[in-house]
Design an enzyme around this catalytic site. Structure first.
Site, mmCIF file in Angstrom:
data_model
loop_
_atom_site.group_PDB
_atom_site.id
_atom_site.type_symbol
_atom_site.label_atom_id
_atom_site.label_comp_id
_atom_site.label_asym_id
_atom_site.label_seq_id
_atom_site.Cartn_x
_atom_site.Cartn_y
_atom_site.Cartn_z
ATOM 1 N N CYS A 140 -13.256 38.490 -1.707
ATOM 2 C CA CYS A 140 -14.099 37.959 -0.622
ATOM 3 C C CYS A 140 -13.444 36.861 0.221
ATOM 4 C CB CYS A 140 -15.432 37.470 -1.153
ATOM 5 S SG CYS A 140 -15.977 38.213 -2.680
ATOM 6 N N ARG A 152 -9.738 39.411 -13.959
ATOM 7 C CA ARG A 152 -10.724 38.473 -14.493
ATOM 8 C C ARG A 152 -10.468 38.298 -15.976
ATOM 9 N NH1 ARG A 152 -16.202 40.520 -11.374
ATOM 10 N NH2 ARG A 152 -15.310 40.270 -9.284
HETATM 11 ZN ZN LIG Z 1 -17.267 40.014 -1.938
#
Ligand SMILES: [Zn+2]
Ligand SMILES: [Zn+2]
Length: 666
Positions: A356, A385
């Site tokens: 993002c 992650r």
């Molecule tokens: Zn996103």
């Protein structure tokens, strides 16, 4: 004079009940059938015990097995207690800890008596028998209110160190509820059924054992966990066990190995080694998605894997999400034996856990006019992650994954139409990939959140309106709103696919976000010549390639549709005289774009058929001397047993090539 409470029932009627009376009394007053069927009560929406007296006027609805979700949760919770009681009866000295209900049953974590090892599968039948004995005793489950000190003293006296530790973390002065069956009590918030006899002794099964750390922390002692599954009746249990068996047959890890698609190894926890046959599926899926995304006006970008921790601070991830991020020092390690390898004072970089912020940084380059919106960026973005090892599961839950990620920057007035179009796109993609049934859910604002109520009102309503405009806010599409389940910055639409054996998988998402554009100062120039904030839509269709391919493997049980099959056809010879011809057949198929192998081994044809069928090859072209002489093939389809179709080689090639065309190109 006895006080009377007004108890409002779902049909709109109101009954006057004396103080001290209970929902069970109301059920009995309505009729013996209901008294027998009632499992618990909802009092002003909150689930409670049937025998807990009313505390004032209340709205009451009785929970029966028809309220399946509530009923299942209740009985699973009861079974967890029974399990704990049974284990303590059979294995004195065992300490109890926690035992919640789960999605399909329950578990309980025990600290076995000192000197005794963890529980094993061999212990389970005996424990099941003891649980059935407790059900047969039909003992009431009684709610009692204790003080914290009473609870602590009781558990200390009974040698329950874990429970005694836990209770002291509850706020002082809080009234604590204990549930009693006979002499046995456990700390519990409840509610429970009125007695153990309400449970069906044939509707549960203890399924497995595993280790689990006390309170999930590896620094704490290892406990022994027993899992069980529980249902309202034996029919439900049997259906579940069949599903479980079917799921085990479809396990993507097992099929992945049988079909030589990928492997995992401890040196790369949670990162997949894709083998040639597995990566073919990935490439086909990726090519398909690219065509669909290009056609829908998306622009593909590629953004950095590593960015400065300072950038992640700006986006808020370093503060909120750091424990899931892999940090990397921006430093060349020392090769001097004397010196520490890393100095420890280098700046930090982090591997991206999501795409993002980078997409906002691309959006911010240059000036965007209101006329340029919507801007739709997509990225086959590889992210990392740091998930705990215990949470990893095959290729369904990994630490390195590639999302079919995208971010759409829109004006507020464009949002509904944009989301409506997205609904249409997902419908078409899921059907192409073999999923005819899915549910759309809207996850609404959680208690802890960013942003004003006005923002939340607007975002939630916009998503609702968009799904309505797409005609999909209907029971057919499993439309449902999920209060409290949205992300802290935005409500979320979720798409849940139903697979071939009825399991559901959440894959697609669409979230409206006004927080990140604000934090990273993204803007466009409006019609008024002023700067405005765009709304950012985070969206995914497949989720991640790794998990989606895992879902496809289990959905199809490895029997992929032709366009996705790793090996689409095998040419198998009956006699060595046909070897040259088999080579010609394979070459023609390969020239037509078919993934084909030739099997010229000196084996019986039945052996070859069985082997390729086990390897889930969709098409087998059998050739012998006659086929070679006549320029024909005998075509067999997987799963069609003995039937085969004789056809000329050219017809076969044309037919297979047509069948192998991806669904969007037909
Ligand atoms: Zn996103
Ligand atoms: Zn309980």
């Amino acid at each position: 004079m006895t006080r009377m409470f007004k108890i409002a029932l779902p049909d709109g009627s109101v009954r006057e009940m004396p103080e001290g009376s209970t929902p069970a009394d109301v059920a009995a007053a309505i009729g013996p059938g209901l008294a027998k069927a009632a499992l618990a009560a909802r009092i002003d929406g909150e689930m409670r015990d049937l025998n807990r007296p009313f505390e004032g006027d209340a709205a009451l609805s009785l929970v029966t097995s028809r309220d399946e979700k509530d009923a299942l949760e209740l009985i699973r919770h009861d079974f967890a207690h029974l399990l704990a009681e049974a284990v303590q009866n059979l294995f004195p000295g065992t300490q109890i800890t926690f035992g919640p209900a789960t999605e399909d049953g329950f578990y309980y974590d025990f600290a076995p008596a000192s000197g005794r090892g963890p529980f094993t599968e061999e212990d389970l039948p005996g424990i099941e028998d003891e649980m059935r004995r407790l059900i047969a005793r039909d003992e009431p489950l009684v709610r009692e209110v204790w003080t914290r000190d009473q609870v602590r003293q009781y558990f200390e006296k009974s040698g329950e160190a874990f429970k005694a530790e836990w209770v002291m973390e509850l706020p002082e002065g809080e009234q604590i509820t204990m549930y009693r069956t006979g002499d046995w009590v456990d700390l519990c918030r409840g509610p429970h059924l009125a007695s153990t006899g309400k449970l069906d002794p044939q509707a549960f099964k203890l399924t497995r054992v595993s280790g689990a750390y006390w309170r999930g922390d590896p620094k704490n002692p290892m406990l022994s966990r027993i899992y069980g599954t529980a249902w309202l009746n034996k029919k439900q249990l049997d259906a579940y066990l069949v599903r479980l068996e079917e799921a085990a047959k479809r396990d993507h890890r097992k099929i992945g190995q049988e079909m030589d698609l990928f492997h995992l190894q401890p040196e790369a926890q949670g990162s997949v080694f894709w083998h040639p046959k597995g990566f073919v599926i990935w490439r086909e899926l990726e090519a398909y998605m690219r065509r669909r995304l290009d056609a829908a006006g998306n622009l593909e970008i590629k953004t950095p894997q590593l960015m400065s921790a300072k950038q992640w601070e700006r986006s808020g991830h370093w503060g909120k999400y750091r424990e899931n991020m892999f940090a990397v020092p921006d430093e060349v390690p020392s090769t001097d034996d004397e010196a520490p390898i890393l100095s420890g004072d280098a700046d930090l970089l982090a591997l991206k856990p999501m795409n993002c912020p980078a997409h906002v940084l691309v959006f911010k380059q240059g000036i965007t006019s209101y006329r340029d919106l919507p801007v739709r960026y997509v990225e086959m973005g590889c992210c990392h992650r740091n998930e705990p090892h215990g949470a990893l599961h095959g290729i369904l839950r990994v630490r390195q994954f590639t999302q079919d990620d995208g971010h759409i920057f829109v004006r507020e007035d464009q949002l509904i139409e944009e989301v409506r179009e997205f609904c249409e796109l997902l419908d078409s993609v899921y059907r192409d990939l073999g999923f005819d049934s899915y549910a759309i859910k809207l996850a609404l604002r959680p208690d802890e959140r960013f942003g004003s109520d006005a923002m939340w009102d607007w975002s939630e309503q916009s998503l609702r309106d968009a799904v309505h405009a797409a005609g999909r806010d209907t029971p057919e599409y499993g439309w449902e709103e999920l209060p409290g389940e949205g992300a802290f910055y935005a409500p979320k639409l979720e798409w849940h696919l139903t697979d071939a054996i009825g399991r559901t998988w959440q894959v697609g998402t669409m979230q409206t976000d006004t927080v990140l554009p604000e934090r990273l100062d993204a803007s466009y120039i409006g019609e008024d010549g002023e700067k405005h904030r765009p709304v950012m839509l985070h969206r995914a269709i497949l989720g991640t390639f790794e998990r989606f391919i895992g879902i496809l493997i289990e959905h199809y049980a490895g029997k992929f549709p032709l366009w996705l099959a790793p090996v689409q056809a095998v040419v198998a010879t009956i006699v060595s005289d046909a070897d040259a011809y088999a080579g010609e057949v394979a070459a023609k198929l390969a020239a037509a774009g078919i993934r084909v192998e030739a099997d010229l081994r000196n084996e019986k044809i039945n052996y070859k058929v069985r082997e390729h069928s086990l390897a889930k090859v969709p098409l087998l072209l059998v050739v012998g001397k006659r086929e070679a002489d006549e320029g024909t093939v005998a075509l067999r389809r997987m799963d069609s047993e003995d039937r085969q179709q004789m056809m000329s080689l050219d017809d076969a090639v044309a037919m297979i090539a047509a069948e192998a065309v991806p669904p969007d190109l037909r």
